[in-house]
Design a protein around this motif. Structure first.
Motif, mmCIF file in Angstrom:
data_model
loop_
_atom_site.group_PDB
_atom_site.id
_atom_site.type_symbol
_atom_site.label_atom_id
_atom_site.label_comp_id
_atom_site.label_asym_id
_atom_site.label_seq_id
_atom_site.Cartn_x
_atom_site.Cartn_y
_atom_site.Cartn_z
ATOM 1 N N THR A 73 0.854 -1.187 0.000
ATOM 2 C CA THR A 73 0.000 0.000 0.000
ATOM 3 C C THR A 73 0.894 1.242 0.000
ATOM 4 O O THR A 73 2.131 1.133 -0.040
ATOM 5 C CB THR A 73 -0.906 0.059 1.244
ATOM 6 O OG1 THR A 73 -0.088 0.384 2.383
ATOM 7 C CG2 THR A 73 -1.645 -1.252 1.469
ATOM 8 N N GLN A 128 -6.744 -5.899 -6.650
ATOM 9 C CA GLN A 128 -6.353 -5.034 -5.526
ATOM 10 C C GLN A 128 -4.909 -5.299 -5.118
ATOM 11 O O GLN A 128 -4.503 -6.451 -4.942
ATOM 12 C CB GLN A 128 -7.264 -5.307 -4.332
ATOM 13 C CG GLN A 128 -8.655 -4.820 -4.571
ATOM 14 C CD GLN A 128 -9.223 -4.054 -3.386
ATOM 15 O OE1 GLN A 128 -8.560 -3.863 -2.368
ATOM 16 N NE2 GLN A 128 -10.444 -3.621 -3.524
ATOM 17 N N ARG A 169 -15.395 -1.447 -5.545
ATOM 18 C CA ARG A 169 -15.003 -2.843 -5.668
ATOM 19 C C ARG A 169 -15.439 -3.385 -7.037
ATOM 20 O O ARG A 169 -16.497 -3.023 -7.550
ATOM 21 C CB ARG A 169 -15.666 -3.673 -4.551
ATOM 22 C CG ARG A 169 -15.246 -3.274 -3.146
ATOM 23 C CD ARG A 169 -13.730 -3.411 -2.947
ATOM 24 N NE ARG A 169 -13.240 -4.726 -3.290
ATOM 25 C CZ ARG A 169 -13.193 -5.755 -2.447
ATOM 26 N NH1 ARG A 169 -13.566 -5.599 -1.183
ATOM 27 N NH2 ARG A 169 -12.730 -6.931 -2.840
ATOM 28 N N ARG A 180 -8.838 0.955 -4.744
ATOM 29 C CA ARG A 180 -9.480 0.059 -3.744
ATOM 30 C C ARG A 180 -11.004 0.134 -3.828
ATOM 31 O O ARG A 180 -11.692 -0.770 -3.380
ATOM 32 C CB ARG A 180 -9.042 0.446 -2.330
ATOM 33 C CG ARG A 180 -7.533 0.500 -2.127
ATOM 34 C CD ARG A 180 -6.920 -0.858 -1.924
ATOM 35 N NE ARG A 180 -5.462 -0.801 -2.033
ATOM 36 C CZ ARG A 180 -4.658 -1.850 -1.856
ATOM 37 N NH1 ARG A 180 -5.155 -3.034 -1.572
ATOM 38 N NH2 ARG A 180 -3.360 -1.732 -2.000
ATOM 39 N N GLU A 181 -11.507 1.269 -4.341
ATOM 40 C CA GLU A 181 -12.948 1.456 -4.484
ATOM 41 C C GLU A 181 -13.211 2.140 -5.820
ATOM 42 O O GLU A 181 -12.376 2.965 -6.234
ATOM 43 C CB GLU A 181 -13.499 2.351 -3.366
ATOM 44 C CG GLU A 181 -13.429 1.772 -1.985
ATOM 45 C CD GLU A 181 -13.859 2.831 -0.958
ATOM 46 O OE1 GLU A 181 -14.919 3.468 -1.182
ATOM 47 O OE2 GLU A 181 -13.123 3.033 0.007
ATOM 48 N N TYR A 237 -8.823 1.063 -13.216
ATOM 49 C CA TYR A 237 -7.415 0.652 -13.105
ATOM 50 C C TYR A 237 -6.592 1.427 -14.132
ATOM 51 O O TYR A 237 -6.227 0.929 -15.185
ATOM 52 C CB TYR A 237 -7.295 -0.873 -13.242
ATOM 53 C CG TYR A 237 -7.594 -1.573 -11.933
ATOM 54 C CD1 TYR A 237 -8.861 -1.479 -11.350
ATOM 55 C CD2 TYR A 237 -6.621 -2.295 -11.253
ATOM 56 C CE1 TYR A 237 -9.139 -2.090 -10.134
ATOM 57 C CE2 TYR A 237 -6.892 -2.913 -10.035
ATOM 58 C CZ TYR A 237 -8.145 -2.803 -9.480
ATOM 59 O OH TYR A 237 -8.418 -3.411 -8.274
ATOM 60 N N SER A 262 -2.950 0.169 -6.220
ATOM 61 C CA SER A 262 -4.127 -0.034 -7.083
ATOM 62 C C SER A 262 -5.272 0.794 -6.521
ATOM 63 O O SER A 262 -5.216 1.213 -5.358
ATOM 64 C CB SER A 262 -4.574 -1.504 -7.091
ATOM 65 O OG SER A 262 -5.264 -1.803 -5.883
ATOM 66 N N ASP A 277 -11.814 -8.710 -7.729
ATOM 67 C CA ASP A 277 -10.616 -7.887 -7.499
ATOM 68 C C ASP A 277 -9.778 -8.343 -6.307
ATOM 69 O O ASP A 277 -8.647 -7.888 -6.156
ATOM 70 C CB ASP A 277 -10.969 -6.393 -7.404
ATOM 71 C CG ASP A 277 -11.787 -6.029 -6.167
ATOM 72 O OD1 ASP A 277 -12.049 -6.912 -5.327
ATOM 73 O OD2 ASP A 277 -12.177 -4.850 -6.057
ATOM 74 N N ASP A 278 -10.319 -9.238 -5.463
ATOM 75 C CA ASP A 278 -9.485 -9.768 -4.378
ATOM 76 C C ASP A 278 -9.354 -11.292 -4.442
ATOM 77 O O ASP A 278 -9.002 -11.941 -3.464
ATOM 78 C CB ASP A 278 -10.013 -9.332 -3.003
ATOM 79 C CG ASP A 278 -11.415 -9.864 -2.720
ATOM 80 O OD1 ASP A 278 -12.029 -10.465 -3.635
ATOM 81 O OD2 ASP A 278 -11.888 -9.693 -1.587
#
Ligand SMILES: N[C@@H](CCC(=O)N[C@@H](CS)C(=O)NCC(=O)O)C(=O)O
Length: 280
Positions: free
Chosen positions: A57, A101, A89, A86-87, A118, A84, A93-94
Protein backbone atom coordinates in the motif's frame (compact mmCIF):
# COMPACT_ATOMS: atom_id res chain seq x y z
CA UNK A 1 -8.01 19.93 -6.28
CA UNK A 2 -8.39 19.08 -2.60
CA UNK A 3 -6.86 16.36 -0.46
CA UNK A 4 -7.72 15.11 3.01
CA UNK A 5 -4.98 14.60 5.58
CA UNK A 6 -5.23 11.19 7.27
CA UNK A 7 -2.23 11.77 9.55
CA UNK A 8 1.04 13.69 9.77
CA UNK A 9 4.11 12.87 11.88
CA UNK A 10 7.39 14.65 12.57
CA UNK A 11 10.25 12.55 11.15
CA UNK A 12 13.98 13.44 10.97
CA UNK A 13 13.14 17.14 11.16
CA UNK A 14 10.61 16.86 8.33
CA UNK A 15 7.06 15.56 8.09
CA UNK A 16 5.70 12.14 7.14
CA UNK A 17 2.11 12.44 5.92
CA UNK A 18 -0.68 10.18 4.66
CA UNK A 19 -3.42 11.57 2.43
CA UNK A 20 -6.64 10.64 0.62
CA UNK A 21 -8.39 12.32 -2.31
CA UNK A 22 -10.92 11.81 -5.09
CA UNK A 23 -8.92 10.74 -8.14
CA UNK A 24 -10.14 11.67 -11.60
CA UNK A 25 -7.75 9.20 -13.29
CA UNK A 26 -9.04 6.25 -11.26
CA UNK A 27 -12.60 7.58 -10.86
CA UNK A 28 -12.62 6.89 -7.13
CA UNK A 29 -10.77 7.53 -3.88
CA UNK A 30 -7.00 7.06 -3.80
CA UNK A 31 -4.43 7.25 -1.00
CA UNK A 32 -0.79 8.33 -1.09
CA UNK A 33 1.98 9.26 1.31
CA UNK A 34 4.54 12.07 1.23
CA UNK A 35 7.74 12.61 3.21
CA UNK A 36 8.70 16.29 3.28
CA UNK A 37 12.36 16.79 4.26
CA UNK A 38 13.34 19.74 6.48
CA UNK A 39 14.58 21.68 3.41
CA UNK A 40 11.00 21.76 2.07
CA UNK A 41 10.15 24.34 4.75
CA UNK A 42 12.41 26.80 2.93
CA UNK A 43 11.81 26.11 -0.76
CA UNK A 44 10.92 23.68 -3.52
CA UNK A 45 12.84 20.41 -3.43
CA UNK A 46 13.56 17.51 -5.81
CA UNK A 47 10.94 14.79 -5.44
CA UNK A 48 11.04 11.02 -5.93
CA UNK A 49 8.01 8.86 -6.65
CA UNK A 50 8.36 5.33 -5.21
CA UNK A 51 6.13 2.59 -6.64
CA UNK A 52 5.68 -0.41 -4.34
CA UNK A 53 5.14 -4.05 -5.26
CA UNK A 54 2.38 -6.64 -5.14
CA UNK A 55 0.22 -6.62 -1.98
CA UNK A 56 1.71 -3.30 -0.77
CA UNK A 57 0.00 0.00 0.00
CA UNK A 58 1.00 3.67 0.21
CA UNK A 59 2.32 2.88 3.71
CA UNK A 60 4.71 0.02 2.98
CA UNK A 61 7.70 1.93 1.64
CA UNK A 62 7.44 4.72 4.22
CA UNK A 63 7.27 2.24 7.12
CA UNK A 64 9.76 -0.38 5.95
CA UNK A 65 12.42 1.10 3.65
CA UNK A 66 14.11 3.41 6.16
CA UNK A 67 14.45 6.10 3.50
CA UNK A 68 13.57 9.22 5.51
CA UNK A 69 16.90 9.71 7.30
CA UNK A 70 18.93 10.02 4.09
CA UNK A 71 16.10 11.87 2.30
CA UNK A 72 16.26 14.44 5.11
CA UNK A 73 20.02 14.73 4.68
CA UNK A 74 19.80 15.10 0.88
CA UNK A 75 16.69 17.31 0.86
CA UNK A 76 14.58 14.88 -1.17
CA UNK A 77 10.79 14.69 -0.96
CA UNK A 78 9.39 11.15 -1.23
CA UNK A 79 5.94 10.28 -2.62
CA UNK A 80 4.38 6.80 -2.57
CA UNK A 81 0.98 6.03 -4.11
CA UNK A 82 -1.15 3.00 -3.30
CA UNK A 83 -0.58 0.06 -5.65
CA UNK A 84 -4.13 -0.03 -7.08
CA UNK A 85 -7.55 1.51 -6.72
CA UNK A 86 -9.48 0.06 -3.74
CA UNK A 87 -12.95 1.46 -4.48
CA UNK A 88 -15.34 0.92 -6.09
CA UNK A 89 -15.00 -2.84 -5.67
CA UNK A 90 -14.91 -4.84 -8.93
CA UNK A 91 -15.87 -8.51 -9.35
CA UNK A 92 -12.88 -10.73 -8.59
CA UNK A 93 -10.62 -7.89 -7.50
CA UNK A 94 -9.49 -9.77 -4.38
CA UNK A 95 -9.51 -13.31 -5.77
CA UNK A 96 -5.70 -13.37 -6.19
CA UNK A 97 -2.87 -11.53 -4.43
CA UNK A 98 -1.07 -10.92 -7.74
CA UNK A 99 -3.98 -9.39 -9.66
CA UNK A 100 -6.60 -6.72 -8.92
CA UNK A 101 -6.35 -5.03 -5.53
CA UNK A 102 -2.74 -4.36 -4.61
CA UNK A 103 -1.68 -5.30 -8.15
CA UNK A 104 -2.53 -2.42 -10.49
CA UNK A 105 0.69 -2.88 -12.53
CA UNK A 106 0.96 0.88 -13.21
CA UNK A 107 -0.81 0.67 -16.58
CA UNK A 108 -4.06 1.98 -18.04
CA UNK A 109 -6.35 -1.03 -18.43
CA UNK A 110 -8.34 -1.33 -21.63
CA UNK A 111 -10.50 -4.35 -20.74
CA UNK A 112 -13.79 -4.39 -18.80
CA UNK A 113 -14.37 -4.06 -15.92
CA UNK A 114 -10.85 -2.80 -15.12
CA UNK A 115 -10.66 -0.01 -17.73
CA UNK A 116 -12.96 2.33 -15.79
CA UNK A 117 -10.74 2.48 -12.68
CA UNK A 118 -7.42 0.65 -13.10
CA UNK A 119 -5.59 3.63 -14.63
CA UNK A 120 -2.49 3.71 -12.45
CA UNK A 121 -0.27 4.95 -15.30
CA UNK A 122 -2.39 8.07 -15.82
CA UNK A 123 -2.62 8.47 -12.05
CA UNK A 124 1.10 8.20 -11.31
CA UNK A 125 2.46 9.93 -14.42
CA UNK A 126 -0.01 12.85 -14.56
CA UNK A 127 -2.57 13.31 -11.77
CA UNK A 128 -0.40 12.62 -8.73
CA UNK A 129 2.57 14.72 -9.94
CA UNK A 130 0.15 17.60 -10.61
CA UNK A 131 -1.26 17.32 -7.08
CA UNK A 132 2.19 17.11 -5.53
CA UNK A 133 3.48 20.08 -7.56
CA UNK A 134 0.47 22.18 -6.57
CA UNK A 135 -0.03 21.27 -2.91
CA UNK A 136 3.49 20.41 -1.71
CA UNK A 137 6.84 22.25 -2.03
CA UNK A 138 8.00 20.02 -4.91
CA UNK A 139 10.12 21.20 -7.81
CA UNK A 140 8.39 19.67 -10.88
CA UNK A 141 11.54 20.08 -12.99
CA UNK A 142 13.33 17.71 -10.60
CA UNK A 143 11.09 14.63 -10.40
CA UNK A 144 12.56 11.11 -10.29
CA UNK A 145 10.96 7.67 -10.11
CA UNK A 146 11.89 4.34 -8.56
CA UNK A 147 10.15 1.22 -7.33
CA UNK A 148 10.27 -2.40 -6.23
CA UNK A 149 9.21 -5.58 -8.07
CA UNK A 150 5.85 -4.72 -9.72
CA UNK A 151 6.72 -1.14 -8.78
CA UNK A 152 10.14 -1.56 -10.36
CA UNK A 153 8.30 -2.49 -13.56
CA UNK A 154 6.14 0.62 -13.06
CA UNK A 155 9.15 2.87 -12.53
CA UNK A 156 10.97 1.56 -15.61
CA UNK A 157 7.87 1.87 -17.82
CA UNK A 158 6.91 5.34 -16.57
CA UNK A 159 10.50 6.56 -16.76
CA UNK A 160 10.91 5.25 -20.31
CA UNK A 161 7.53 6.66 -21.42
CA UNK A 162 7.98 10.04 -19.70
CA UNK A 163 11.73 10.82 -19.59
CA UNK A 164 11.07 14.56 -19.44
CA UNK A 165 8.76 14.24 -16.44
CA UNK A 166 10.90 11.69 -14.53
CA UNK A 167 14.50 12.77 -14.90
CA UNK A 168 16.11 10.02 -12.81
CA UNK A 169 15.29 6.31 -12.66
CA UNK A 170 16.13 3.25 -10.57
CA UNK A 171 14.57 -0.02 -9.40
CA UNK A 172 14.88 -2.81 -6.85
CA UNK A 173 14.26 -6.33 -8.19
CA UNK A 174 11.97 -5.12 -10.99
CA UNK A 175 9.68 -7.22 -13.19
CA UNK A 176 11.59 -5.77 -16.12
CA UNK A 177 10.35 -8.10 -18.88
CA UNK A 178 6.68 -8.58 -17.87
CA UNK A 179 5.52 -10.01 -21.22
CA UNK A 180 7.88 -12.94 -20.69
CA UNK A 181 7.02 -13.96 -17.11
CA UNK A 182 3.90 -15.38 -15.39
CA UNK A 183 3.05 -12.30 -13.24
CA UNK A 184 3.13 -10.00 -16.26
CA UNK A 185 1.35 -12.38 -18.65
CA UNK A 186 -1.47 -12.90 -16.14
CA UNK A 187 -1.92 -9.15 -15.50
CA UNK A 188 -1.52 -7.98 -19.10
CA UNK A 189 -3.95 -10.60 -20.45
CA UNK A 190 -6.68 -9.42 -18.10
CA UNK A 191 -5.97 -5.66 -18.07
CA UNK A 192 -4.96 -5.26 -21.74
CA UNK A 193 -6.45 -8.26 -23.54
CA UNK A 194 -4.75 -11.12 -25.41
CA UNK A 195 -3.22 -9.04 -28.25
CA UNK A 196 0.47 -8.95 -27.37
CA UNK A 197 1.08 -5.98 -29.67
CA UNK A 198 -0.77 -3.86 -27.09
CA UNK A 199 1.55 -5.08 -24.34
CA UNK A 200 4.73 -3.57 -25.76
CA UNK A 201 3.92 -0.04 -24.52
CA UNK A 202 3.84 -1.45 -20.98
CA UNK A 203 6.96 -3.61 -21.09
CA UNK A 204 10.31 -2.04 -20.18
CA UNK A 205 12.20 -4.63 -22.22
CA UNK A 206 10.30 -3.66 -25.39
CA UNK A 207 10.27 0.07 -24.58
CA UNK A 208 14.00 0.43 -23.98
CA UNK A 209 14.73 -1.09 -27.39
CA UNK A 210 12.47 1.52 -29.05
CA UNK A 211 13.39 4.58 -26.99
CA UNK A 212 16.22 4.32 -24.46
CA UNK A 213 16.06 6.51 -21.37
CA UNK A 214 19.35 8.21 -22.23
CA UNK A 215 20.48 8.74 -18.66
CA UNK A 216 21.88 5.84 -16.56
CA UNK A 217 19.44 3.41 -14.90
CA UNK A 218 20.39 1.81 -11.54
CA UNK A 219 18.97 -1.63 -10.66
CA UNK A 220 19.74 -3.70 -7.55
CA UNK A 221 18.86 -7.40 -7.46
CA UNK A 222 19.26 -9.93 -4.65
CA UNK A 223 20.57 -13.34 -5.70
CA UNK A 224 18.59 -15.17 -2.96
CA UNK A 225 15.33 -13.64 -4.28
CA UNK A 226 12.81 -16.47 -4.64
CA UNK A 227 11.27 -14.75 -7.68
CA UNK A 228 14.59 -14.19 -9.49
CA UNK A 229 14.49 -17.03 -12.00
CA UNK A 230 10.75 -17.23 -12.62
CA UNK A 231 9.45 -13.63 -12.53
CA UNK A 232 12.33 -11.16 -12.56
CA UNK A 233 14.93 -12.45 -15.04
CA UNK A 234 17.14 -9.34 -14.99
CA UNK A 235 19.37 -10.84 -17.68
CA UNK A 236 16.62 -10.22 -20.26
CA UNK A 237 16.48 -6.48 -19.52
CA UNK A 238 20.26 -6.36 -19.31
CA UNK A 239 20.47 -7.76 -22.85
CA UNK A 240 17.82 -5.31 -24.12
CA UNK A 241 19.74 -2.38 -22.65
CA UNK A 242 22.95 -3.61 -24.23
CA UNK A 243 21.26 -3.86 -27.65
CA UNK A 244 19.73 -0.39 -27.26
CA UNK A 245 22.91 1.28 -25.99
CA UNK A 246 21.18 2.13 -22.70
CA UNK A 247 23.57 2.54 -19.76
CA UNK A 248 22.47 0.15 -16.98
CA UNK A 249 24.12 -0.31 -13.61
CA UNK A 250 22.74 -3.76 -12.68
CA UNK A 251 24.19 -4.82 -9.32
CA UNK A 252 23.69 -8.42 -8.20
CA UNK A 253 23.92 -9.03 -4.44
CA UNK A 254 24.75 -12.43 -2.97
CA UNK A 255 22.41 -13.59 -0.19
CA UNK A 256 19.73 -10.88 -0.39
CA UNK A 257 16.08 -11.88 -0.85
CA UNK A 258 13.06 -10.03 -2.28
CA UNK A 259 11.91 -8.23 0.87
CA UNK A 260 12.37 -4.87 2.51
CA UNK A 261 15.56 -5.87 4.38
CA UNK A 262 17.13 -5.93 0.89
CA UNK A 263 15.62 -2.54 0.03
CA UNK A 264 16.76 -1.06 3.37
CA UNK A 265 20.30 -2.23 2.65
CA UNK A 266 20.61 -0.34 -0.63
CA UNK A 267 18.11 2.54 -0.30
CA UNK A 268 20.87 5.05 0.42
CA UNK A 269 22.59 4.28 -2.87
CA UNK A 270 19.32 4.84 -4.75
CA UNK A 271 18.61 8.14 -3.01
CA UNK A 272 22.13 9.34 -3.79
CA UNK A 273 21.78 8.19 -7.43
CA UNK A 274 18.62 10.32 -7.77
CA UNK A 275 19.99 13.28 -5.82
CA UNK A 276 23.06 13.44 -8.09
CA UNK A 277 20.95 13.17 -11.27
CA UNK A 278 18.52 15.87 -10.09
CA UNK A 279 21.15 18.26 -8.71
CA UNK A 280 21.21 21.81 -10.02
N1 LIG B 1 2.25 -12.82 -0.95
C1 LIG B 1 3.40 -13.19 -1.75
C2 LIG B 1 4.53 -12.25 -1.55
C3 LIG B 1 4.20 -10.86 -1.98
C4 LIG B 1 5.44 -10.03 -1.97
O1 LIG B 1 6.56 -10.53 -1.79
N2 LIG B 1 5.29 -8.76 -2.18
C5 LIG B 1 6.44 -7.91 -2.22
C6 LIG B 1 6.40 -7.11 -3.49
S1 LIG B 1 6.37 -8.20 -4.88
C7 LIG B 1 6.45 -6.98 -1.04
O2 LIG B 1 7.08 -5.94 -1.08
N3 LIG B 1 5.74 -7.33 0.02
C8 LIG B 1 5.60 -6.48 1.18
C9 LIG B 1 6.61 -6.73 2.23
O3 LIG B 1 7.58 -7.49 2.04
O4 LIG B 1 6.47 -6.11 3.29
C10 LIG B 1 3.86 -14.60 -1.44
O5 LIG B 1 3.17 -15.24 -0.68
O6 LIG B 1 4.87 -15.04 -1.97
Amino acid sequence: MTIETISEHRCFGGTQGFYRHASTACAGPMRFSVYRPPQAARGHVPTLFFLAGLTCTEETFMIKAGAQKIAAELGLMLVAPDTSPREPRLPGDDADWDFGQGAGFYLDATQAPWAAHYRMHDYVSRELPEIVAKLFPADPKRFGIFGHSMGGHGALVLGLRHPQRFRSLSAFAPISSPSQVPWGIKAFTQYLGPDRAAWTEWDANALVRKRPYGRPILIDQGLADKFLETQLKPELFEAACKTAGQKLMLRRHEGYDHGYYFIESFIEDHLRHHAAALAG
